[in-house]
Design a protein around this motif. Structure first.
Motif, PDB file in Angstrom:
ATOM      1  N   UNK A 326       0.833  -1.204   0.000  1.00 36.72           N
ATOM      2  CA  UNK A 326       0.000   0.000   0.000  1.00 36.72           C
ATOM      3  C   UNK A 326       0.871   1.259   0.000  1.00 36.72           C
ATOM      4  N   UNK A 327       1.987   1.230   0.729  1.00 37.03           N
ATOM      5  CA  UNK A 327       2.896   2.379   0.753  1.00 37.03           C
ATOM      6  C   UNK A 327       3.478   2.636  -0.630  1.00 37.03           C
ATOM      7  N   UNK A 328       3.898   1.593  -1.314  1.00 35.21           N
ATOM      8  CA  UNK A 328       4.445   1.758  -2.661  1.00 35.21           C
ATOM      9  C   UNK A 328       3.413   2.385  -3.597  1.00 35.21           C
ATOM     10  N   UNK A 329       2.161   2.040  -3.409  1.00 33.30           N
ATOM     11  CA  UNK A 329       1.091   2.628  -4.217  1.00 33.30           C
ATOM     12  C   UNK A 329       0.916   4.109  -3.893  1.00 33.30           C
ATOM     13  N   UNK A 330       1.009   4.447  -2.622  1.00 30.07           N
ATOM     14  CA  UNK A 330       0.900   5.849  -2.210  1.00 30.07           C
ATOM     15  C   UNK A 330       2.009   6.680  -2.865  1.00 30.07           C
ATOM     16  N   UNK A 331       3.230   6.148  -2.865  1.00 29.94           N
ATOM     17  CA  UNK A 331       4.363   6.870  -3.454  1.00 29.94           C
ATOM     18  C   UNK A 331       4.109   7.161  -4.932  1.00 29.94           C
ATOM     19  N   UNK A 332       3.652   6.167  -5.676  1.00 25.70           N
ATOM     20  CA  UNK A 332       3.394   6.345  -7.108  1.00 25.70           C
ATOM     21  C   UNK A 332       2.304   7.391  -7.320  1.00 25.70           C
ATOM     22  N   UNK A 333       1.244   7.286  -6.560  1.00 19.52           N
ATOM     23  CA  UNK A 333       0.108   8.200  -6.735  1.00 19.52           C
ATOM     24  C   UNK A 333       0.467   9.638  -6.363  1.00 19.52           C
ATOM     25  N   UNK A 334       1.111   9.819  -5.224  1.00 22.92           N
ATOM     26  CA  UNK A 334       1.438  11.169  -4.784  1.00 22.92           C
ATOM     27  C   UNK A 334       2.519  11.802  -5.655  1.00 22.92           C
ATOM     28  N   UNK A 335       3.481  11.011  -6.101  1.00 26.37           N
ATOM     29  CA  UNK A 335       4.544  11.530  -6.972  1.00 26.37           C
ATOM     30  C   UNK A 335       3.982  12.038  -8.292  1.00 26.37           C
ATOM     31  N   UNK A 336       2.895  11.424  -8.741  1.00 34.95           N
ATOM     32  CA  UNK A 336       2.285  11.805 -10.019  1.00 34.95           C
ATOM     33  C   UNK A 336       1.538  13.133  -9.936  1.00 34.95           C
ATOM     34  N   UNK A 337       1.093  13.513  -8.746  1.00 33.89           N
ATOM     35  CA  UNK A 337       0.262  14.714  -8.628  1.00 33.89           C
ATOM     36  C   UNK A 337       0.920  15.831  -7.824  1.00 33.89           C
ATOM     37  N   UNK A 338       2.028  15.539  -7.145  1.00 33.91           N
ATOM     38  CA  UNK A 338       2.658  16.523  -6.265  1.00 33.91           C
ATOM     39  C   UNK A 338       4.156  16.603  -6.563  1.00 33.91           C
ATOM     40  N   UNK A 339       4.597  17.611  -7.331  1.00 34.00           N
ATOM     41  CA  UNK A 339       6.015  17.724  -7.691  1.00 34.00           C
ATOM     42  C   UNK A 339       6.951  17.826  -6.480  1.00 34.00           C
ATOM     43  N   UNK A 340       6.498  18.490  -5.424  1.00 39.84           N
ATOM     44  CA  UNK A 340       7.351  18.620  -4.243  1.00 39.84           C
ATOM     45  C   UNK A 340       7.504  17.274  -3.538  1.00 39.84           C
ATOM     46  N   UNK A 341       6.415  16.519  -3.469  1.00 35.65           N
ATOM     47  CA  UNK A 341       6.493  15.172  -2.894  1.00 35.65           C
ATOM     48  C   UNK A 341       7.522  14.353  -3.667  1.00 35.65           C
ATOM     49  N   UNK A 342       7.434  14.389  -4.993  1.00 33.29           N
ATOM     50  CA  UNK A 342       8.364  13.613  -5.824  1.00 33.29           C
ATOM     51  C   UNK A 342       9.805  14.084  -5.630  1.00 33.29           C
ATOM     52  N   UNK A 343      10.010  15.389  -5.557  1.00 33.10           N
ATOM     53  CA  UNK A 343      11.360  15.931  -5.401  1.00 33.10           C
ATOM     54  C   UNK A 343      11.991  15.475  -4.090  1.00 33.10           C
ATOM     55  N   UNK A 344      11.239  15.589  -2.999  1.00 34.37           N
ATOM     56  CA  UNK A 344      11.785  15.189  -1.701  1.00 34.37           C
ATOM     57  C   UNK A 344      11.950  13.677  -1.636  1.00 34.37           C
ATOM     58  N   UNK A 345      10.961  12.929  -2.142  1.00 38.85           N
ATOM     59  CA  UNK A 345      11.054  11.475  -2.134  1.00 38.85           C
ATOM     60  C   UNK A 345      12.250  10.993  -2.943  1.00 38.85           C
ATOM     61  N   UNK A 346      12.485  11.600  -4.087  1.00 37.03           N
ATOM     62  CA  UNK A 346      13.620  11.192  -4.926  1.00 37.03           C
ATOM     63  C   UNK A 346      14.944  11.427  -4.210  1.00 37.03           C
TER      64      UNK A 346
END
Length: 365
Positions: A326-346
């Motif tokens: 479920x966490x891996x799914x959250x990462x994919x979904x949030x990264x697709x809609x939130x550039x800041x989430x993706x930047x920090x996660x990366x």
């Protein structure tokens, strides 16, 4: 010499050494009475600090007072951060927003409580299946994490100084034993941070409550279960009076970082010397909490088992795998809609990948 005085002397020496040669115009920071910056230091500064955690809570509440006292002692009384219990100035969950608006000078809180503004702020507290305390601090200090936090918080007129940290948290308190993912569905549960997104996916109705509000909600049945913190903090919250099944590991929070959040205008008005006092004092609190946190969990767990009839459980592989999926799914979904989430996660993920070579070989397994 008293221990407190010794600590103050050592921290002051550390500040002086750290600032040597770094002041404007090469002024002698060990002589705070000279130069324009020194004149600022001589002025007594009083700031109000709203806490998200009551002092009745071990570790996360009590160390807010320790931080306040450390700053005052190290500064020889020239910088005072007056500690206020949750609700005295603003409600616990409103402490950081109040700092942003300037209605409160400082907040003793955690980034996860500000995630309603942007989920990416959660990375600066904890991440499901994430880094331990030492690895998280390494990413923040040497892997670009603090720079990302500064960038995001600057947009909200906040300076966030990493200031407290906990060991791995427990995973939750339940009234009944949980044997499968199906047992979680339909449950109302207090849950914090990114882990709440995971639980939502598994059919749990999550809500965020301040620490001081959880027990009553659990007792009244407003929620069926809760997670909150480490055993010593949970013990001081008395959850064992209502729920007897205590689950580990804390897959959602392998550690939890908190900050001293300063209104940016207030922070910029402080002398460089006072700013360094805050930073070094926070470093001292981080060190103390790592040691205190590790030392106090086993006794707390033992007391709750022996005196209060708590049953300690470890999640099955099946349930842990469901959380991870479920966490891996959250990462994919949030990264697709939130550039800041993706930047920090990366950034966070890249550091952890690079760290693996050391992490998997440098420690006994």
């Amino acid at each position: 010499m008293r221990v407190g005085s010794l600590v103050a002397s050592l921290l002051t020496l550390a500040i002086v050494i750290a600032m040597s040669g770094c002041g404007d115009g090469g002024g002698d920071v060990s002589q705070p009475s000279s130069g324009s910056d020194g004149q600022k230091v001589q002025q007594k500064v009083k700031l109000n600090m709203a806490s998200a955690f009551p002092t009745s809570l071990e570790l996360i509440g009590s160390n807010g007072v320790r931080f306040s006292k450390t700053v005052e002692e190290v500064s020889a009384g020239t910088l005072e951060l007056k500690f206020f219990e949750p609700g005295a100035l603003v409600p616990a969950l409103e402490a950081i927003p109040a700092v942003s608006k300037g209605s409160v000078d400082v907040a003793w809180s955690t980034s996860g409580f500000y995630a309603g503004n942007d989920l990416a702020f959660s990375f600066f507290t904890s991440v499901p299946f994430g880094a331990s305390a030492d690895e998280l601090l390494a990413w923040l200090q040497y892997g670009g994490g603090n720079e990302l936090a500064d960038e995001m918080y600057a947009e909200h007129n906040i300076k966030a100084v990493p200031c407290f940290i906990t060991p791995p948290e427990a995973s939750g308190w339940f009234r009944k034993e949980i044997n499968s993912v199906e047992d979680l569905k339909g449950m109302k549960m207090r849950f914090f941070g990114l882990g709440a997104k995971v639980m939502d996916k598994l059919g749990v109705a999550t809500q965020l409550l301040a620490g001081g509000d959880i027990f009553q909600a659990l007792q009244l049945g407003t929620i069926d279960a809760t997670e909150f913190s480490v055993p010593s903090v949970d013990e001081s919250s008395s959850f064992y009076q209502v729920a007897k099944h205590y689950y580990f590991p804390g897959w959602h929070q392998a550690t939890a970082l908190g900050h001293a959040f300063f209104n940016m205008d207030i922070w910029n008005s402080l002398s460089a010397y006072h700013q360094r006092i805050v930073e070094v004092s926070c470093g001292y609190i981080l060190k103390e909490m790592i040691a205190e946190g590790e030392a106090t969990q086993a006794p707390a767990m033992r007391r709750m088992v022996e005196k209060h009839g708590v049953t300690i459980h470890y999640w099955s592989d099946e349930i842990l795998n469901a959380y991870r999926k479920a966490w891996n799914e959250v990462v994919v979904e949030e990264s697709a809609i939130n550039p800041k989430f993706k930047k920090v996660h990366d950034s966070y993920t890249k550091f952890r990948e690079d760290y693996k070579l050391w992490g998997e070989h440098g420690y006994m397994r």
